[in-house]
Design a protein around this motif. Structure first.
Motif, PDB file in Angstrom:
ATOM      1  N   ALA A 240      18.559  -7.682  -1.866  1.00  0.00           N
ATOM      2  CA  ALA A 240      18.176  -8.894  -0.329  1.00  0.00           C
ATOM      3  C   ALA A 240      17.453  -8.282  -0.198  1.00  0.00           C
ATOM      4  CB  ALA A 240      19.240  -9.123   0.172  1.00  0.00           C
ATOM      5  N   HIS A 241      16.808  -7.003   0.734  1.00  0.00           N
ATOM      6  CA  HIS A 241      16.129  -6.436   1.105  1.00  0.00           C
ATOM      7  C   HIS A 241      14.655  -5.941   0.504  1.00  0.00           C
ATOM      8  CE1 HIS A 241      13.600  -4.381   4.574  1.00  0.00           C
ATOM      9  NE2 HIS A 241      14.444  -4.788   5.918  1.00  0.00           N
ATOM     10  N   PRO A 242      13.066  -6.200   0.513  1.00  0.00           N
ATOM     11  CA  PRO A 242      12.317  -5.714  -0.282  1.00  0.00           C
ATOM     12  C   PRO A 242      12.498  -4.290  -0.502  1.00  0.00           C
ATOM     13  CG  PRO A 242      11.467  -7.509   1.364  1.00  0.00           C
ATOM     14  CD  PRO A 242      12.966  -7.300   1.800  1.00  0.00           C
ATOM     15  N   TYR A 243      13.073  -3.693   0.934  1.00  0.00           N
ATOM     16  CA  TYR A 243      12.854  -2.275   0.682  1.00  0.00           C
ATOM     17  C   TYR A 243      14.605  -1.404  -0.183  1.00  0.00           C
ATOM     18  CZ  TYR A 243      14.551   3.141   1.825  1.00  0.00           C
ATOM     19  OH  TYR A 243      14.705   4.541   1.565  1.00  0.00           O
TER      20      TYR A 243
ATOM     21  N   GLY B 272       8.219  -5.053  15.497  1.00  0.00           N
ATOM     22  CA  GLY B 272       8.448  -6.016  14.097  1.00  0.00           C
ATOM     23  C   GLY B 272       9.426  -5.400  13.434  1.00  0.00           C
ATOM     24  N   CYS B 273       9.262  -5.810  12.284  1.00  0.00           N
ATOM     25  CA  CYS B 273       9.866  -4.973  11.099  1.00  0.00           C
ATOM     26  C   CYS B 273       9.387  -3.968  10.711  1.00  0.00           C
ATOM     27  CB  CYS B 273       9.492  -5.612   9.663  1.00  0.00           C
ATOM     28  SG  CYS B 273      10.615  -4.935   8.823  1.00  0.00           S
ATOM     29  N   ALA B 274       9.527  -2.658  10.719  1.00  0.00           N
ATOM     30  CA  ALA B 274       9.715  -0.910  10.438  1.00  0.00           C
ATOM     31  C   ALA B 274       9.154  -0.764   9.265  1.00  0.00           C
ATOM     32  CB  ALA B 274      10.928  -0.272  11.278  1.00  0.00           C
ATOM     33  N   PHE B 275       9.359  -1.937   8.250  1.00  0.00           N
ATOM     34  CA  PHE B 275       9.127  -1.466   6.409  1.00  0.00           C
ATOM     35  C   PHE B 275       7.986  -2.416   6.331  1.00  0.00           C
ATOM     36  CE2 PHE B 275       9.854  -2.961   2.421  1.00  0.00           C
ATOM     37  CZ  PHE B 275       9.319  -1.279   1.742  1.00  0.00           C
ATOM     38  N   ALA B 276       6.982  -3.531   7.550  1.00  0.00           N
ATOM     39  CA  ALA B 276       5.825  -4.133   7.529  1.00  0.00           C
ATOM     40  C   ALA B 276       4.970  -3.829   6.388  1.00  0.00           C
ATOM     41  CB  ALA B 276       5.980  -5.259   9.330  1.00  0.00           C
ATOM     42  N   VAL B 277       4.246  -2.561   7.062  1.00  0.00           N
ATOM     43  CA  VAL B 277       3.461  -1.560   6.755  1.00  0.00           C
ATOM     44  C   VAL B 277       3.636  -1.551   5.217  1.00  0.00           C
ATOM     45  CG1 VAL B 277       2.228  -1.088   8.719  1.00  0.00           C
ATOM     46  CG2 VAL B 277       3.679   0.299   7.832  1.00  0.00           C
ATOM     47  N   ARG B 278       4.220  -0.905   4.594  1.00  0.00           N
ATOM     48  CA  ARG B 278       4.521  -1.411   3.086  1.00  0.00           C
ATOM     49  C   ARG B 278       5.485  -2.759   2.273  1.00  0.00           C
ATOM     50  NH1 ARG B 278       8.405   3.997   3.375  1.00  0.00           N
ATOM     51  NH2 ARG B 278       7.429   4.400   1.337  1.00  0.00           N
ATOM     52  N   CYS B 279       5.280  -3.612   3.127  1.00  0.00           N
ATOM     53  CA  CYS B 279       6.602  -4.791   2.167  1.00  0.00           C
ATOM     54  C   CYS B 279       4.958  -5.624   2.386  1.00  0.00           C
ATOM     55  CB  CYS B 279       7.045  -5.390   3.464  1.00  0.00           C
ATOM     56  SG  CYS B 279       7.900  -7.382   2.745  1.00  0.00           S
ATOM     57  N   LYS B 280       5.160  -6.292   0.358  1.00  0.00           N
ATOM     58  CA  LYS B 280       4.683  -7.342   0.171  1.00  0.00           C
ATOM     59  C   LYS B 280       4.626  -8.696   0.472  1.00  0.00           C
ATOM     60  CE  LYS B 280       4.350  -4.398  -4.425  1.00  0.00           C
ATOM     61  NZ  LYS B 280       5.036  -4.332  -5.557  1.00  0.00           N
ATOM     62  N   SER B 281       6.108  -8.509   0.687  1.00  0.00           N
ATOM     63  CA  SER B 281       6.227  -9.692   1.075  1.00  0.00           C
ATOM     64  C   SER B 281       6.400 -10.094   3.009  1.00  0.00           C
ATOM     65  CB  SER B 281       7.362 -10.007   0.917  1.00  0.00           C
ATOM     66  OG  SER B 281       8.346  -9.982  -0.494  1.00  0.00           O
ATOM     67  N   ALA B 282       5.495  -9.257   3.726  1.00  0.00           N
ATOM     68  CA  ALA B 282       5.198  -9.263   4.752  1.00  0.00           C
ATOM     69  C   ALA B 282       4.833 -10.670   5.546  1.00  0.00           C
ATOM     70  CB  ALA B 282       4.992  -7.816   5.374  1.00  0.00           C
ATOM     71  N   MET B 283       5.005 -10.877   6.422  1.00  0.00           N
ATOM     72  CA  MET B 283       4.086 -12.063   7.347  1.00  0.00           C
ATOM     73  C   MET B 283       3.922 -11.966   8.501  1.00  0.00           C
ATOM     74  SD  MET B 283       8.014 -15.008   5.467  1.00  0.00           S
ATOM     75  CE  MET B 283       9.383 -13.304   6.465  1.00  0.00           C
ATOM     76  N   LYS B 284       3.498 -12.481   9.405  1.00  0.00           N
ATOM     77  CA  LYS B 284       3.307 -12.662  10.800  1.00  0.00           C
ATOM     78  C   LYS B 284       4.283 -12.356  11.676  1.00  0.00           C
ATOM     79  CE  LYS B 284      -0.101 -15.566  13.649  1.00  0.00           C
ATOM     80  NZ  LYS B 284      -0.664 -16.533  13.677  1.00  0.00           N
TER      81      LYS B 284
ATOM     82  N   ASP C  45      10.943  -7.322  15.633  1.00  0.00           N
ATOM     83  CA  ASP C  45      12.306  -7.111  14.388  1.00  0.00           C
ATOM     84  C   ASP C  45      13.276  -7.816  14.139  1.00  0.00           C
ATOM     85  OD1 ASP C  45      13.525  -5.283  13.239  1.00  0.00           O
ATOM     86  OD2 ASP C  45      14.398  -4.250  14.952  1.00  0.00           O
ATOM     87  N   PRO C  46      13.633  -7.993  13.370  1.00  0.00           N
ATOM     88  CA  PRO C  46      14.913  -8.741  12.186  1.00  0.00           C
ATOM     89  C   PRO C  46      15.839  -8.664  13.153  1.00  0.00           C
ATOM     90  CG  PRO C  46      13.391  -7.928  10.511  1.00  0.00           C
ATOM     91  CD  PRO C  46      12.516  -7.619  11.826  1.00  0.00           C
ATOM     92  N   PRO C  47      16.199 -10.048  13.059  1.00  0.00           N
ATOM     93  CA  PRO C  47      18.241  -9.438  12.996  1.00  0.00           C
ATOM     94  C   PRO C  47      19.263  -9.221  11.879  1.00  0.00           C
ATOM     95  CG  PRO C  47      18.074 -11.575  13.988  1.00  0.00           C
ATOM     96  CD  PRO C  47      15.914 -10.921  13.232  1.00  0.00           C
TER      97      PRO C  47
ATOM     98  N   LYS D 282      17.890  -7.441   6.824  1.00  0.00           N
ATOM     99  CA  LYS D 282      17.766  -7.018   7.945  1.00  0.00           C
ATOM    100  C   LYS D 282      15.763  -7.714   7.959  1.00  0.00           C
ATOM    101  CE  LYS D 282      17.427  -4.302  12.025  1.00  0.00           C
ATOM    102  NZ  LYS D 282      16.154  -4.725  12.639  1.00  0.00           N
ATOM    103  N   CYS D 283      15.738  -8.958   8.023  1.00  0.00           N
ATOM    104  CA  CYS D 283      14.566  -8.960   6.856  1.00  0.00           C
ATOM    105  C   CYS D 283      14.116 -10.745   7.503  1.00  0.00           C
ATOM    106  CB  CYS D 283      14.599  -8.859   5.889  1.00  0.00           C
ATOM    107  SG  CYS D 283      13.196  -9.239   4.661  1.00  0.00           S
ATOM    108  N   TRP D 284      13.036 -11.501   7.921  1.00  0.00           N
ATOM    109  CA  TRP D 284      12.777 -12.411   8.455  1.00  0.00           C
ATOM    110  C   TRP D 284      12.686 -13.194   7.164  1.00  0.00           C
ATOM    111  CZ3 TRP D 284      13.538 -13.761  12.603  1.00  0.00           C
ATOM    112  CH2 TRP D 284      13.403 -13.044  13.949  1.00  0.00           C
ATOM    113  N   LEU D 285      12.929 -12.606   5.682  1.00  0.00           N
ATOM    114  CA  LEU D 285      12.776 -13.550   4.427  1.00  0.00           C
ATOM    115  C   LEU D 285      13.920 -14.598   4.804  1.00  0.00           C
ATOM    116  CD1 LEU D 285      11.451 -11.260   1.575  1.00  0.00           C
ATOM    117  CD2 LEU D 285      10.794 -13.279   2.670  1.00  0.00           C
ATOM    118  N   HIS D 286      14.980 -14.109   4.932  1.00  0.00           N
ATOM    119  CA  HIS D 286      16.343 -14.608   4.836  1.00  0.00           C
ATOM    120  C   HIS D 286      16.681 -15.615   5.944  1.00  0.00           C
ATOM    121  CE1 HIS D 286      16.917 -12.207   1.397  1.00  0.00           C
ATOM    122  NE2 HIS D 286      16.888 -11.032   1.810  1.00  0.00           N
TER     123      HIS D 286
HETATM  124 FE1  SF4 Z   1       8.988  -7.184   4.493  1.00  0.00          FE
HETATM  125 FE2  SF4 Z   1       8.689  -9.094   6.569  1.00  0.00          FE
HETATM  126 FE3  SF4 Z   1      11.651  -8.722   5.132  1.00  0.00          FE
HETATM  127 FE4  SF4 Z   1      10.144  -6.444   6.769  1.00  0.00          FE
HETATM  128  S1  SF4 Z   1      10.777  -8.840   7.506  1.00  0.00           S
HETATM  129  S2  SF4 Z   1      11.291  -6.877   4.722  1.00  0.00           S
HETATM  130  S3  SF4 Z   1       8.011  -6.524   6.562  1.00  0.00           S
HETATM  131  S4  SF4 Z   1       9.471  -9.388   4.901  1.00  0.00           S
END
Ligand code: SF4
Length: 342
Positions: A249-252, A287-299, A305-307, A323-327
């Protein structure tokens, strides 16, 4: 529903260095249930080994410091134990095997004496009884001619055999939980398979729980019941092995999965990878620690930081989350907005 034997909550660990404080573990929570194999997976430096070494009381303080959290083994908090209490827990209730058996074994002591030492310390047995138990353990981990090899030294054993000795030491007092920190990394592929098979067999024979730390997803898939994926000091996804590999589920996690080489794709010439590198843990991002590497990153990903968001429809399982805002329930709207402004 089974009760966990180990409950780790909101664990945070940092290290003081000349450059500042490295926040190596940032609010890690997980449970370990009786008789299961839980794998903690993630790239080097994500905090998986520090998490488990903290539970074993093995991080040097200073420079290390536990800044928050609890880790209950039954009704006792491992993080509040004195050095003496911790020594009685190590070996007896928590066993550990390390990555490199050669540097973990004492080169000046015979392997038999190193196993017997643990038995004598924790079980108060005579030397004769400890010898017998040591030979039995060496047979259990499939060391041939155990009586004869009791008196041999680590350098007389191959890498795989040394790792078997480490496993025998860790199992000497039948711990409730065995922590295996990259137990097969230093071994060649065929021996890796044998050691993993042995661990799985022993785990079901003795009914102990195993926490396996690894960065090898192939190892995870072949032995685990549940998986926790770590990134930049946090658990970013957790679920059963089927859920993590079947529907990451998580992009990472999805990135890690797609980086596994597929032997069926004969035309594949370039291996997939996750671009970029993990964040600086001296000052982790807001914010999310993966944001700079994530293709799905949003504002929102850069701002907050997502819970952990539950992915379990019944909401009965606390161990299935990402732990991702996509959910988040509003994520589809944010994605639509992003597409409109793209
Ligand atoms: Fe990508 Fe945003 Fe999810 Fe982090 S919270 S993994 S940046 S979509």
């Amino acid at each position: 529903m089974k009760e966990p034997i180990l409950k780790v909550r909101d664990l945070a660990v940092e290290f003081a260095t000349y450059g500042g404080h490295v926040k190596a573990v940032r609010g890690v929570s997980f449970d370990v249930f009786p008789g299961e194999i839980l794998s903690i997976v993630g790239e080097s430096g994500c905090g998986k080994s520090v998490t488990l070494q903290t539970l074993m009381g093995l991080i040097p303080c200073p420079p290390g410091r536990v800044t928050s959290g609890s880790a209950f083994l039954g009704d006792r908090d491992l993080l509040k134990m004195s050095r003496q209490e911790m020594e009685s827990v190590r070996g007896k209730e928590l066993g550990m095997i390390f990555q490199d058996p050669l540097t973990s074994l004492n080169p000046t002591m015979s392997v038999g004496a190193q196993i017997s030492e643990v038995i004598i310390k924790h079980e108060n047995l005579s030397h004769k009884a400890a010898f017998k138990k040591t030979v039995d353990l060496m047979k259990l981990v499939q060391i041939p001619e155990a009586e004869k090899r009791w008196g041999q030294f680590p350098h007389e054993f191959s890498g795989g055999m040394r790792q078997r000795i480490m496993i025998a030491i860790a199992l000497a007092c039948r711990p409730k939980i065995l922590i295996a920190d990259e137990p097969t990394t230093a071994l060649d592929v065929t021996i890796q398979g044998q050691i993993l098979e042995l661990l799985k067999q022993l785990q079901s024979e003795i009914n102990m729980s195993v926490i396996l730390i690894t960065h090898d997803l192939g190892v995870v898939a072949s032995v685990s019941d549940r998986v926790a994926v770590m990134y930049a000091g946090q658990i970013v996804e957790s679920g059963s092995v089927k859920e993590i590999f079947g529907s990451p589920a998580h992009p990472y996690t999805a990135g890690l999965k797609s980086a596994i080489p597929n032997p069926l794709k004969t035309h594949q010439t370039v291996l997939e990878s996750i671009p970029g590198s993990p964040p600086d843990l001296f000052s982790p991002p807001t914010g999310c620690a993966f944001a700079v590497r994530c293709k799905s990153a949003m504002k929102v990903c850069l701002q907050s930081d997502p819970p952990p968001m539950s992915l379990d429809k019944t909401s009965l399982r606390a161990d299935r989350f990402s732990k991702c805002w996509l959910h988040h329930q509003y994520a589809p709207l944010a994605l639509k907005e992003k597409a409109l402004h793209a």
